[in-house]
Design a protein around this motif. Structure first.
Motif, short mmCIF file in Angstrom:
data_model
loop_
_atom_site.label_atom_id
_atom_site.label_comp_id
_atom_site.label_asym_id
_atom_site.label_seq_id
_atom_site.Cartn_x
_atom_site.Cartn_y
_atom_site.Cartn_z
N UNK A 56 17.70 88.27 55.71
CA UNK A 56 16.34 88.53 56.22
C UNK A 56 15.78 87.29 56.91
N UNK A 57 15.98 86.13 56.29
CA UNK A 57 15.47 84.88 56.86
C UNK A 57 16.14 84.60 58.20
N UNK A 58 17.45 84.79 58.25
CA UNK A 58 18.19 84.53 59.50
C UNK A 58 17.71 85.46 60.61
N UNK A 59 17.54 86.73 60.28
CA UNK A 59 17.12 87.70 61.30
C UNK A 59 15.75 87.36 61.87
N UNK A 60 14.93 86.65 61.07
CA UNK A 60 13.58 86.31 61.50
C UNK A 60 13.45 84.85 61.95
N UNK A 61 14.53 84.09 61.84
CA UNK A 61 14.49 82.69 62.27
C UNK A 61 13.67 81.79 61.36
N UNK A 62 13.66 82.08 60.06
CA UNK A 62 12.96 81.21 59.11
C UNK A 62 13.97 80.65 58.10
N UNK A 63 13.49 79.79 57.19
CA UNK A 63 14.37 79.05 56.30
C UNK A 63 14.42 79.65 54.90
N UNK A 64 15.61 79.65 54.31
CA UNK A 64 15.73 80.14 52.93
C UNK A 64 16.77 79.31 52.19
N UNK A 65 16.57 79.22 50.88
CA UNK A 65 17.53 78.55 50.00
C UNK A 65 17.47 79.20 48.63
N UNK A 66 18.62 79.26 47.98
CA UNK A 66 18.70 79.81 46.62
C UNK A 66 19.17 78.70 45.68
N UNK A 67 18.29 78.35 44.74
CA UNK A 67 18.60 77.33 43.73
C UNK A 67 18.76 78.05 42.40
N UNK A 68 19.87 77.80 41.72
CA UNK A 68 20.16 78.54 40.49
C UNK A 68 20.45 77.58 39.35
N UNK A 69 20.15 78.00 38.15
CA UNK A 69 20.72 77.32 36.99
C UNK A 69 21.70 78.30 36.36
N UNK A 70 22.76 77.75 35.81
CA UNK A 70 23.80 78.59 35.22
C UNK A 70 23.36 78.98 33.81
N UNK A 71 23.11 80.27 33.62
CA UNK A 71 22.64 80.76 32.32
C UNK A 71 23.79 81.25 31.45
N UNK A 72 24.91 81.58 32.10
CA UNK A 72 26.06 82.07 31.34
C UNK A 72 27.32 81.82 32.16
N UNK A 73 28.45 81.88 31.46
CA UNK A 73 29.72 81.64 32.15
C UNK A 73 30.62 82.85 32.01
N UNK A 74 31.07 83.36 33.13
CA UNK A 74 32.02 84.47 33.11
C UNK A 74 33.41 83.95 32.75
N UNK A 75 33.57 82.61 32.81
CA UNK A 75 34.87 82.00 32.49
C UNK A 75 35.03 81.82 30.99
N UNK A 76 33.99 81.26 30.36
CA UNK A 76 34.12 80.94 28.92
C UNK A 76 33.38 81.95 28.02
N UNK A 77 32.50 82.75 28.60
CA UNK A 77 31.71 83.68 27.80
C UNK A 77 30.50 83.05 27.14
N UNK A 78 30.29 81.75 27.35
CA UNK A 78 29.12 81.07 26.76
C UNK A 78 27.84 81.49 27.46
N UNK A 79 26.72 81.40 26.76
CA UNK A 79 25.43 81.54 27.44
C UNK A 79 24.43 80.55 26.86
N UNK A 80 23.38 80.27 27.64
CA UNK A 80 22.39 79.29 27.21
C UNK A 80 21.42 79.92 26.21
N UNK A 81 20.85 79.07 25.36
CA UNK A 81 19.81 79.53 24.44
C UNK A 81 18.49 79.60 25.21
N UNK A 82 17.51 80.26 24.62
CA UNK A 82 16.20 80.37 25.26
C UNK A 82 15.62 78.98 25.54
N UNK A 83 15.83 78.07 24.58
CA UNK A 83 15.32 76.70 24.74
C UNK A 83 16.01 75.97 25.91
#
Ligand code: HPA
Length: 239
Positions: free
Chosen positions: A195-222
């Motif tokens: 959507x941003x590209x089609x309109x000529x504006x800027x976008x970025x996606x910043x993520x924190x890893x909450x779980x791992x599909x590799x190890x099966x671990x996930x973060x606690x609420x804290x």
């Protein structure tokens, strides 16, 4: 760029009430949390469908924050209206993702340089091939610099925006996304980037890893709270 009338079907604000730079968590209560804890003089501009949105300031600069809901169709609607009805120019998704590589650990940050997708969302543009959904290099550069200055671990690369959270573990027809170097899976970046590209504006996606599909671990609420605060510190440097 086609302009649409305000208020829109999904956002109750008038034009001028939303800042050019907007942070986009999936969860509307996260948007409220960001407004309450990180912004000054925040004023709510939307409650339609409880998709809360606020405009305030950060270090004197105007900034907005609004929930997007989950998945490409939902962020597709909100980002389209934010761009075309409200004139948003910098759209920064702040969310969580599942790691797809062993070196991407829970609590790390991932910046989506590109977003692969299994969603049909991008097909609306009817391109004669597969479009590469990519972030704004300007925003990415600043985010990387901010993370490095704060000593936070970040991975930069491809992510997968998947329509399916509860993915049946079917054998792939060809290569897996992980074999193609994709770092993590979330559900919205491809729609935001296209959507941003089609309109000529800027976008970025910043993520924190909450779980791992590799190890099966996930973060606690804290842990999710701490990593969220780190991610917000990076995102707010982009304002
Ligand atoms: N899949 C999709 N989105 C996600 C995941 C996941 O495993 N974890 C956090 N957001």
């Amino acid at each position: 760029m086609a302009e649409i009338k305000t208020p829109t079907p999904h956002i109750a604000a008038r034009r001028g009430e939303i800042a050019e730079t907007i942070l986009l968590p999936g969860d509307p209560l996260r948007a409220k949390y960001i407004a309450d804890h990180f912004l000054e003089d925040a004023v709510q501009f939307n409650a339609t469908r409880n998709m809360f949105g606020f405009t305030g300031t950060y270090r004197g600069k105007p900034v907005s924050v609004m929930g997007t809901g989950m998945g490409c169709p939902s962020i597709g609607i909100y980002s389209y209206e934010l761009i075309h009805a409200y004139g948003c120019k910098n759209l920064i998704r702040v969310g969580t993702a599942g790691a797809m590589q062993p070196h991407v650990k829970i609590r790390d940050m991932v910046f989506g340089m590109g977003a692969c997708t299994d969603s049909r969302y991008v097909r609306q543009f009817r391109l004669p091939g597969d479009y590469s959904c990519i972030c704004s290099f300007g925003l990415l550069e600043k985010a990387v610099a901010a993370a490095q200055a704060k000593g936070l671990t970040c991975h930069v690369g491809n992510i997968l925006s998947s329509d399916v959270f509860y993915n049946p573990d079917l054998p792939p027809a060809g290569k897996t996304w992980a074999e193609m170097g994709v770092l993590a899976v979330e559900m919205e970046a491809a729609a935001l980037y296209s959507n941003a590209a089609a309109a000529g504006v800027n976008a970025l996606c910043i993520l924190t890893v909450s779980d791992s599909l590799v190890t099966g671990e996930s973060t606690t609420a804290e842990e999710r709270q701490t990593t969220f605060t780190n991610m917000m510190e990076v995102a707010l440097e982009l304002v």
